[in-house]
Design an enzyme around this catalytic site. Structure first.
Site, mmCIF file in Angstrom:
data_model
loop_
_atom_site.group_PDB
_atom_site.id
_atom_site.type_symbol
_atom_site.label_atom_id
_atom_site.label_comp_id
_atom_site.label_asym_id
_atom_site.label_seq_id
_atom_site.Cartn_x
_atom_site.Cartn_y
_atom_site.Cartn_z
ATOM 1 N N LYS A 22 0.825 -1.271 -0.077
ATOM 2 C CA LYS A 22 0.105 -0.042 -0.107
ATOM 3 C C LYS A 22 0.792 1.152 -0.060
ATOM 4 C CE LYS A 22 -1.684 1.566 4.208
ATOM 5 N NZ LYS A 22 -1.599 3.092 4.179
ATOM 6 N N ASN A 23 1.953 1.215 0.921
ATOM 7 C CA ASN A 23 2.694 2.472 1.107
ATOM 8 C C ASN A 23 3.576 2.804 -0.289
ATOM 9 O OD1 ASN A 23 1.482 2.986 3.295
ATOM 10 N ND2 ASN A 23 3.140 2.709 4.904
ATOM 11 N N CYS A 117 -4.564 13.033 12.917
ATOM 12 C CA CYS A 117 -5.174 11.910 12.868
ATOM 13 C C CYS A 117 -4.875 11.023 14.210
ATOM 14 C CB CYS A 117 -4.357 11.160 11.658
ATOM 15 S SG CYS A 117 -2.747 10.463 12.107
ATOM 16 N N ARG A 122 1.076 14.774 13.081
ATOM 17 C CA ARG A 122 1.719 14.686 11.819
ATOM 18 C C ARG A 122 1.700 15.912 10.742
ATOM 19 N NH1 ARG A 122 -0.403 8.760 9.711
ATOM 20 N NH2 ARG A 122 1.183 8.882 8.532
ATOM 21 N N ASP A 307 4.961 0.742 11.882
ATOM 22 C CA ASP A 307 3.802 0.174 11.445
ATOM 23 C C ASP A 307 3.567 -1.475 11.857
ATOM 24 O OD1 ASP A 307 2.778 2.349 10.208
ATOM 25 O OD2 ASP A 307 3.412 1.871 8.265
ATOM 26 N N ARG A 399 -8.528 -0.405 4.657
ATOM 27 C CA ARG A 399 -7.606 0.464 4.285
ATOM 28 C C ARG A 399 -6.415 -0.193 4.052
ATOM 29 N NH1 ARG A 399 -6.414 5.033 7.701
ATOM 30 N NH2 ARG A 399 -5.008 5.281 6.051
HETATM 31 C C1 UD1 Z 1 4.708 6.811 6.078
HETATM 32 C C2 UD1 Z 1 3.628 5.819 5.760
HETATM 33 C C3 UD1 Z 1 3.133 5.233 7.477
HETATM 34 C C4 UD1 Z 1 4.155 5.074 8.202
HETATM 35 C C5 UD1 Z 1 5.317 6.234 8.207
HETATM 36 C C6 UD1 Z 1 6.599 5.933 9.193
HETATM 37 C C7 UD1 Z 1 2.813 5.741 3.814
HETATM 38 C C8 UD1 Z 1 1.592 6.267 3.124
HETATM 39 N N1 UD1 Z 1 2.537 5.995 5.095
HETATM 40 O O1 UD1 Z 1 4.034 8.068 6.623
HETATM 41 O O2 UD1 Z 1 2.614 4.058 7.190
HETATM 42 O O3 UD1 Z 1 3.977 4.820 9.668
HETATM 43 O O4 UD1 Z 1 5.680 6.504 7.007
HETATM 44 O O5 UD1 Z 1 7.231 4.887 8.701
HETATM 45 O O6 UD1 Z 1 3.829 5.457 3.297
HETATM 46 N N2 UD1 Z 1 6.829 14.678 10.251
HETATM 47 C C9 UD1 Z 1 7.052 16.037 10.441
HETATM 48 N N3 UD1 Z 1 6.928 16.834 9.618
HETATM 49 C C10 UD1 Z 1 6.650 16.507 8.369
HETATM 50 C C11 UD1 Z 1 6.271 15.160 7.725
HETATM 51 C C12 UD1 Z 1 6.604 14.222 8.983
HETATM 52 O O7 UD1 Z 1 7.426 16.422 11.551
HETATM 53 O O8 UD1 Z 1 6.469 17.334 7.336
HETATM 54 C C13 UD1 Z 1 6.998 13.822 11.407
HETATM 55 C C14 UD1 Z 1 5.629 13.026 11.550
HETATM 56 O O9 UD1 Z 1 4.890 13.518 12.381
HETATM 57 C C15 UD1 Z 1 6.424 11.643 12.137
HETATM 58 C C16 UD1 Z 1 7.873 11.306 11.564
HETATM 59 O O10 UD1 Z 1 8.037 12.863 10.859
HETATM 60 O O11 UD1 Z 1 6.773 11.793 13.515
HETATM 61 C C17 UD1 Z 1 7.591 10.362 10.258
HETATM 62 O O12 UD1 Z 1 6.700 10.707 9.488
HETATM 63 P P1 UD1 Z 1 6.648 10.413 7.838
HETATM 64 O O13 UD1 Z 1 8.019 9.344 7.776
HETATM 65 O O14 UD1 Z 1 6.832 11.648 7.070
HETATM 66 O O15 UD1 Z 1 5.303 9.419 7.754
HETATM 67 P P2 UD1 Z 1 4.300 9.518 6.469
HETATM 68 O O16 UD1 Z 1 5.114 9.560 5.345
HETATM 69 O O17 UD1 Z 1 3.288 10.455 6.951
#
Ligand code: UD1
Length: 419
Positions: A22-23, A117, A122, A307, A399
């Site tokens: 999915k990711n 969420c 996030r 995850d 999902r």
């Molecule tokens: C992706 C995955 C999700 C997984 C996560 C971490 C997808 C669709 N989803 O989510 O299943 O749990 O990686 O492996 O691939 N952060 C910030 N600022 C930002 C972006 C992120 O502070 O602009 C923080 C987030 O709050 C979190 C950390 O960085 O604490 C990691 O998040 P991120 O790797 O961005 O997760 P996603 O891409 O949302």
């Protein structure tokens, strides 16, 4: 609303076909926005999130047709609308991944902020800073991110202060169509990012450093038609490996490989599982007797994935000894704890860590969770527990887990969806 009913205590035995990730599928689909030619993606999982993203891409002008073989052809001849509306974005945070491709191709995009969420606040600040570095003007108005780059994006040196999967993907896609060279440092190294980069290269992008923390991208004028097969879902594979261990079973995960699960291999081995690569995938079974308690800390890839944190905790509730599970990626990702405790687990929470002391057995109960991975951890617990477990709010499972009940039932689980 549908529920999942499980009568626990049966060892899982048999084979499970691992679906496309999915990711990986979500960013791959948004990559179609970068070209006016067709992107043919193979092995897309049949999941609610994929359908939701399909609806959003249709708003942007994508024509999407199934290939009749688990794949999809996506064509965005002209971008019809550069606004990603709140109604669709709020359903799935990954919608923010349309931002980079839209600005890169059209010079503008208006994307609703995804909002908080169930697993934490996030933010998307890292996505926005990366695009700003490439020359986009960013404004926040009425809950939307408005990004403009009338003269197009330019290459930049982007050093992420924190590792983010989504921000790395957005930057990678935008940089593929930016003028000149972009270097992304402290990039996320999740296999799904490598998958996206390989697909972009097949479309004509010039990305080097795939699989490392430094990605170098030479921007090109346009991207072309391509075909790409989505990587197998390492989180799904890890989930079923854990379920096999929790039930004392023996399963072969078709399409899974050790290299794709990173640190999960070592943790599962320490817990007493045997993992053997076979011709078709990975065989997983309990080496001898009971699962041993191991300490787990979530980290970016190749560390143990957040995850799988809920699922490993479900396993540790029935371990010999104790386990300290520390969550470092998301600040509020322990919603499964009270539900596991209702099934008889012995867990103490201290901030970002959970102390799990193994009990002899869990007892079935009606449970529910507020996110995908927490929900599946309750399924794992239910499979291991004595008696009947009812998991409510099945839409979370839909999902992210394709044919969950069918795959588990084929391995001998007593599991059914009930209205
Ligand atoms: C992706 C995955 C999700 C997984 C996560 C971490 C997808 C669709 N989803 O989510 O299943 O749990 O990686 O492996 O691939 N952060 C910030 N600022 C930002 C972006 C992120 O502070 O602009 C923080 C987030 O709050 C979190 C950390 O960085 O604490 C990691 O998040 P991120 O790797 O961005 O997760 P996603 O891409 O949302």
């Amino acid at each position: 609303m549908d529920k999942i009913r499980i009568r626990g205590g049966r060892p899982l035995k048999g084979t499970i076909e691992i679906s496309g990730a999915k990711n990986a599928a979500l960013p791959l689909m948004t990559a179609a926005l970068l070209s006016d030619e067709t992107l043919h993606l193979h092995r897309l999982p049949d999941l609610a999130d994929i359908a939701t993203l399909g609806k959003l891409l249709a708003v942007h002008g994508a024509e999407i047709v199934g290939d009749g073989n688990g794949g999809m052809k996506l064509t965005v001849r002209d971008v019809a609308d550069t606004t990603a509306p709140y109604d669709l974005v709020r359903k799935m945070r990954a919608s923010i991944l349309v931002l980079g491709p839209l600005v890169a191709r059209c010079g503008r995009a208006r994307v609703s902020l995804p909002g908080g969420c169930a697993i934490g606040t996030r933010p998307v600040d890292l996505h926005l800073k990366a695009l700003q570095a490439m020359g986009a003007d960013i404004e926040l108005a009425s809950g939307y991110v408005e990004a403009t780059a009338p003269k197009g994006l330019h290459g930049a040196k982007i050093t992420f202060p924190k590792i983010s999967v989504g921000a790395t993907e957005n930057a990678l896609m935008a940089a593929s169509l930016a003028k000149g060279e972009t270097v992304i440092e402290n990039a996320a190294r999740e296999p799904e990012i490598g998958d996206l980069a390989r697909c972009l290269n097949a479309m004509g992008a010039k990305i080097e450093g795939i699989g490392t923390e430094t990605l170098q991208i030479q921007g090109v004028d346009r991207l072309r038609a391509a075909e790409h097969e989505t990587v197998a879902d390492r989180i799904e594979a890890g989930t079923y490996a854990i379920a096999a261990a929790a039930t004392g079973g023996d399963v072969e995960l078709i399409g899974a490989r050790l290299e794709m699960i990173g640190a999960v291999t070592q943790i599962l081995q320490e817990a007493g599982l045997a993992l053997e690569e076979t011709k078709r995938g990975l065989r997983v079974h309990l080496a001898n007797g009971r699962v041993r308690g191991v300490d787990v800390m979530t980290e970016p890839f190749p560390g143990f994935p957040t995850d799988l944190q809920a699922q490993i905790m479900a396993l540790m509730t029935v371990c010999e000894g104790a386990s300290m599970i520390t969550e470092t990626i998301f600040e509020n990702r322990f919603m499964h704890v009270p539900e596991l405790m209702r099934m008889g687990a012995n867990i103490n929470l201290h901030g970002a860590s959970a102390m799990v002391r193994g009990v002899a057995a869990l007892k079935g109960a009606p449970v529910m969770a507020t996110d995908l991975r927490a929900s599946v951890s309750l399924v794992v617990a239910g499979l291991a527990a004595e008696g009947e477990t009812i998991v409510n709010r099945v839409y979370h499972l839909d999902r992210g887990y394709e044919k969950l009940e069918a795959k588990l039932a084929a391995c001998g689980a007593d599991i059914a969806r009930v209205a």
